[in-house]
Design an enzyme around this catalytic site. Structure first.
Site, short mmCIF file in Angstrom:
data_model
loop_
_atom_site.label_atom_id
_atom_site.label_comp_id
_atom_site.label_asym_id
_atom_site.label_seq_id
_atom_site.Cartn_x
_atom_site.Cartn_y
_atom_site.Cartn_z
N TYR A 146 0.62 -1.24 0.11
CA TYR A 146 0.05 -0.06 -0.10
C TYR A 146 0.77 1.28 -0.06
O TYR A 146 1.31 1.64 1.23
CB TYR A 146 -0.75 -0.01 1.21
N LEU A 176 -18.61 -1.76 1.65
CA LEU A 176 -19.31 -0.65 1.26
C LEU A 176 -19.22 -0.79 -0.45
O LEU A 176 -19.28 0.24 -1.05
CB LEU A 176 -18.85 0.56 1.76
N ARG A 190 -16.47 -0.43 -1.93
CA ARG A 190 -15.34 0.69 -1.92
C ARG A 190 -15.97 1.97 -1.75
O ARG A 190 -15.41 3.12 -2.36
CB ARG A 190 -14.61 0.43 -3.19
N GLY A 191 -17.34 2.27 -1.19
CA GLY A 191 -17.98 3.62 -1.02
C GLY A 191 -19.08 3.48 -2.12
O GLY A 191 -19.88 4.30 -1.98
N PRO A 251 -14.65 -1.66 -13.07
CA PRO A 251 -15.77 -1.67 -13.98
C PRO A 251 -17.20 -1.20 -13.08
O PRO A 251 -17.94 -0.64 -13.95
CB PRO A 251 -16.00 -3.04 -14.57
#
Ligand SMILES: NC(=O)c1ccc[n+]([C@@H]2O[C@H](COP(=O)([O-])OP(=O)(O)OC[C@H]3O[C@@H](n4cnc5c(N)ncnc54)[C@H](OP(=O)(O)O)[C@@H]3O)[C@@H](O)[C@H]2O)c1
Length: 335
Positions: free
Chosen positions: A56, A206, A208-209, A231
């Protein structure tokens, strides 16, 4: 905060974990001070499980966590670290290496960056296709024996690999995407993990939101936001998925919670062996997420959600094609 046991041989951890990836600019820009304040707020709220990956932002995330944990007794947190992703100087991803010698090397650097002499749960981020999983787990097990690692986890692998890995050394958890709109683990992986006493640390709860109620067609335009490569965040797929997010908002309003809280509570309600990872990089988002622990979903709520979010409801695959190819978890079990 409630505790959940990480697999039959693992530690008790907070019922929600904090995933720190977005604190290293994965999802648009992040603020160092706010990230550290968010980590502290998570610890104050009782979160003990902290998830990171050595790749990361190429070590940035681990060093950030080290700074945040400076005055925190080591035994008050459980550090979960992914390794094995290879990157080039421009940040490009160039493959995976989890051979035993590479494992030892990755681990040595992570211990140094995290400023610790052991990691609670260490896991290869993806299956290294060049060697049998038995060799990878054997290499990590040697580091467990040497005292540098407490427990072994896996990430995004399928049932066959899970069984082979677990036969070499007990696996405490599988880290894998799971949400109202990503239900792949329900095909066979969840059953396999339950049978073997392996917990799930669920990420992307989530999406990723995307289903948090905060994402719109204009989001993700500041800095580099890797979500836009998925996608599910593109074109007509995005329109369809945002419509799903609105459906979730309607249910959440009835429940008296926010969409993000209901999405997190839904994952947590799927079993005591599931620990949702919260990907907050700000105190505001974290505070909202923590509210999920106060949401009780009744059987009626769960039925409504099941109808609104059947399996395969999301438009688009969860990763771009080249990354999907690395997901052993997308392969169906052979037995
Ligand atoms: N094993 C793997 O392959 C893998 C892959 C990906 C992630 N992970 C781990 O899982 C963690 C979580 O994954 P994720 O970040 O993709 O999951 P996520 O929880 O689905 O998405 C987190 C993002 O959602 C947005 N969000 C909106 N409302 C939120 C709220 N109330 N609380 C938290 N976030 C909210 C935030 O972005 P905005 O601030 O822009 O709203 C946040 O960065 C990562 O940090 C990482 O440690 C593992």
């Amino acid at each position: 905060m409630e505790q959940r046991k990480l697999g039959s041989t693992g530690p008790n951890v907070s019922s929600l974990g904090l995933g720190c990836m977005a604190m290293s600019d994965a999802y648009g820009p992040s603020d160092r001070g706010e990230s550290i304040a968010t980590l502290h707020a998570a610890l104050d709220a009782g979160i003990t499980l902290i998830d990171t990956g050595d790749f990361y932002a190429m070590g940035h995330n681990e060093m950030l966590i080290r700074e945040a944990l400076t005055n925190v007794p080591r035994d008050k947190v459980q550090l979960s670290v992914k390794y094995g992703a290879l990157r080039g100087p421009a940040g490009e991803f160039v493959g995976f290496d989890s051979r035993p010698a590479a494992t030892r090397n990755f681990l040595a650097y992570s211990l140094q960056r995290l400023g610790t002499d052991y990691i609670d749960i260490y896991r290869p981020a993806r299956l290294d296709p060049s060697i049998p999983i038995e060799e990878t787990i054997g290499g990590i097990a040697a580091m467990v024996k040497a005292g540098y690692i407490k427990h072994i986890g896996l990430s995004e692998v399928g049932s066959d690999t899970i069984r082979r890995a677990h036969a070499v050394h007990p696996i405490v958890d599988l880290q894998i995407e799971y949400s109202l709109i990503e239900r792949g683990i329900e095909r066979d992986i969840l059953k396999t993990c339950r049978e073997l006493g392996i917990a799930i640390t669920a990420y992307g709860v989530l999406a990723r939101g995307l289903i948090s109620g905060h994402w719109s067609k204009d989001s993700g335009k500041i800095g580099k936001d890797y979500r836009l490569m998925s996608p599910r965040f593109q074109g007509a797929n995005l329109d369809a998925n945002l419509a799903l997010a609105e459906q979730l908002r309607a249910v959440a309003t009835e429940i008296g919670a926010t969409p993000a809280q209901v999405a997190i509570a839904w994952v947590a309600a799927q079993g005591q062996e599931i620990v949702p990872l919260i990907g907050a990089k700000t105190r505001n988002r974290l505070s909202e997420a923590l509210g999920a622990t106060k949401v009780t979903l009744t059987p009626a709520h769960l039925t409504t959600l099941a109808k609104a979010f059947p399996p395969n409801v999301a438009a688009g695959t969860r990763y771009a094609a080249d990354q999907m190819a690395h997901l052993d978890s997308e392969k169906l079990a052979t037995k």
